[in-house]
Design an enzyme around this catalytic site. Structure first.
Site, PDB file in Angstrom:
ATOM      1  CG  ASP A 113      -6.570   0.955  -1.803  1.00 41.08           C
ATOM      2  OD1 ASP A 113      -7.357   0.087  -2.208  1.00 41.08           O
ATOM      3  OD2 ASP A 113      -6.696   1.534  -0.709  1.00 41.08           O
TER       4      ASP A 113
ATOM      5  CB  CYS B 219      -9.156  -2.881   0.531  1.00 43.04           C
ATOM      6  SG  CYS B 219      -9.706  -1.602  -0.613  1.00 43.04           S
TER       7      CYS B 219
ATOM      8  CG  ASP C 162      -6.437  -3.322  -3.064  1.00 45.14           C
ATOM      9  OD1 ASP C 162      -6.648  -2.782  -4.165  1.00 45.14           O
ATOM     10  OD2 ASP C 162      -6.749  -2.785  -1.982  1.00 45.14           O
ATOM     11  CG  ASN C 163      -9.921  -3.921  -4.875  1.00 41.03           C
ATOM     12  OD1 ASN C 163      -9.744  -4.026  -3.653  1.00 41.03           O
ATOM     13  ND2 ASN C 163     -10.218  -2.758  -5.429  1.00 41.03           N
TER      14      ASN C 163
END
Length: 492
Positions: free
Chosen positions: A47, A87, A278-279
């Site tokens: 995350d 997210c 996710d990023n």
């Protein structure tokens, strides 16, 4: 004579029954044998972990030996992209193979945001379950509704304790069926409270003074960390990056535990392991933006059936490609499901595969109060960003606004944030065109340079074609107001 005919008929009937039973048994055995040959798949999603903070991606300070080992045994992608640096929006794409603007997954799911995927969408775990896989998830979920993103098994553990999470996966790793494990940490996301009592206090990134069971706390000196070019080199930035690194080292140890457990089962030779995020890192200028630090991410894949080890792949891939790729790895026919992405399974072992030089990104919301739609096309070295709501001030995620990194700039009325003027950071032009080869920091906008007008027009055409092919409602925002996807607006 009649008695002999009846005996003959009975004999034939018994032969037919035996043949059918044998056939059924063979089909059942074939099916079971086929299932046993299917690979297990672990999709490990961190995350807010940027490409900046991994040893195998060139950071000499951070300690990530287990993830570095995964790269040494597998393939490291150098041009892997999420489609939205947020997210929930990003995770919906990972699990559907479709851009969020086409599935209703515009932004966050939790609390008051309530963005949710259309119930007609078939997700990766549902398709794998239908094909005979045991599906399980642990940690951060952040997608909705459950009926679309259904997993057979939901495991509970502290999502900040990756080591504990790994331990809870023992039964899944020992599954009699081929398994798909969706393993999602909360690290290295910023930790609560997002707004400290003293604004100068760095965020914890989930770190605790007393640590976590089974994990050796790895502490970093702020003076040693690497400050990315897009960030200001301040005491506050360095202190927060040090906390970010510590959180990542905790991920690495939990990942190592999971791999050790997998090896103990003897299934490591039949298990594909994928590590992504996710990023990008949770700092202003990365997360929630479509600049490179926000969307260019780590992707490491260990495929035991791939002969090349420790390879590098420069193909441009995207998280919209993840579902079709995993389905192909699993030998699963997706049926009538049409994905926006495509499988890259066949080119994992190649360094510079042809036809993999273009990706798209699509961001609309992070929090529901952060409306700022952006669409992106990258083709070769050129990248075009269309800031659809460009007259608006660029919105801040609540945790990024309260970060000591940003507050130091804001409170001191600094002129620059990294290499960008504050004015340019908060107010984006309608179009931003960059040559990433010459300008990797995306600091020189070529969209207003007449010499690049042919490139700009070509990129606009590509962007619009992407929107058309993925049924993006925001295609209506071009000058001619193309409303081909909008319908009549009349309900009969």
């Amino acid at each position: 004579m009649k008695k002999q005919i009846n005996i003959l008929r009975f004999a034939i009937l018994l032969s037919c029954v035996a043949l059918v039973m044998t056939s059924c048994g063979e089909k059942k055995e074939d099916k079971e044998d086929s299932a046993s040959k299917k690979p297990n798949i672990i999709l490990f999603v961190a995350d807010d972990h940027g490409i900046d903070a991994l040893g195998c991606y060139g950071n000499p300070v951070i300690k990530t030996p287990n993830l570095d080992q995964l790269a040494a045994e597998g393939t490291r992608f150098t041009n892997a992209y999420c489609t939205s640096a947020s997210c929930a929006a990003s995770r919906s794409v990972i699990l559907t193979g479709k851009f969020g603007h086409a599935t209703g997954s515009y932004g966050h799911v939790h609390d008051y945001h309530h963005f949710s995927t259309y119930d007609t969408i078939k997700s990766l775990p549902v398709l794998l379950e239908k094909a005979g896989y045991a599906t399980a998830r642990i940690g951060k979920y952040h997608v909705a509704p459950e009926s679309v993103y259904h997993f057979q098994t939901v495991l509970e553990a502290d999502p900040r304790s990756t080591f504990e999470m790994a331990e809870k996966c023992a039964d899944v790793l020992n599954s009699d069926k081929p398994f798909f494990l969706y393993f999602c940490t909360d690290d290295p996301h910023r930790g609560g409270p997002f707004r400290p009592v003293d604004w100068k206090t760095p965020n914890s990134f989930g770190n605790k003074a007393d640590g976590y069971p089974g994990v050796k706390t790895v502490v970093y000196d702020p003076k040693d960390v690497l400050v990315p070019d897009f960030m200001p080199d301040t005491q506050q930035s360095r202190e927060e990056i040090a906390q970010y690194y510590q959180s990542i080292s905790r991920i690495d140890q939990g990942f190592g535990k999971l791999m050790a457990m997998l090896k103990e089962t003897g299934k490591d030779k039949n298990t594909i392991v994928i590590y992504i995020s996710d990023n990008g890192m949770a700092f202003p200028g990365a997360k929630t933006t479509v600049y490179e630090p926000g969307i260019k991410l780590p992707c490491i894949i260990k495929d035991p059936f791939e002969s090349k080890k420790g390879s590098v792949n420069n193909a441009m891939i995207s998280w919209v490609d993840m579902t079709p790729t995993i389905l192909q790895m699993a030998g699963v026919d997706a049926g009538k499901n049409k994905f926006h992405g495509r499988s890259f399974e066949k080119i994992i072992g190649e360094e510079n595969p042809k036809g993999w030089d273009e990706i798209n990104a699509s961001h609309t919301f992070h929090e529901i109060t952060m409306y700022y739609p952006m669409r992106v096309v990258r083709k070769g070295d050129y990248k075009l960003i269309w800031n659809i709501a460009y007259p608006l001030e660029y919105p801040f995620a609540s945790d990024l606004w309260d970060s000591s990194t940003w507050q130091a700039v804001y409170r001191n009325k600094a002129q620059f944030y990294g290499k960008r003027k504050i004015q340019d950071f908060l107010h984006h032009p309608q179009f931003e065109l960059f040559d990433l080869k010459k300008d990797p920091n995306e600091s020189v906008n070529l969209a207003t340079d007449n010499k690049f007008l042919p490139v700009l027009n070509d990129m606009k055409t590509r962007l619009r074609e992407f929107q058309k092919n993925t049924q993006d409602p925001w295609i209506i925002m071009w000058g001619d107001h193309d409303n081909s996807f909008q319908g009549t607006g009349v309900h009969l």
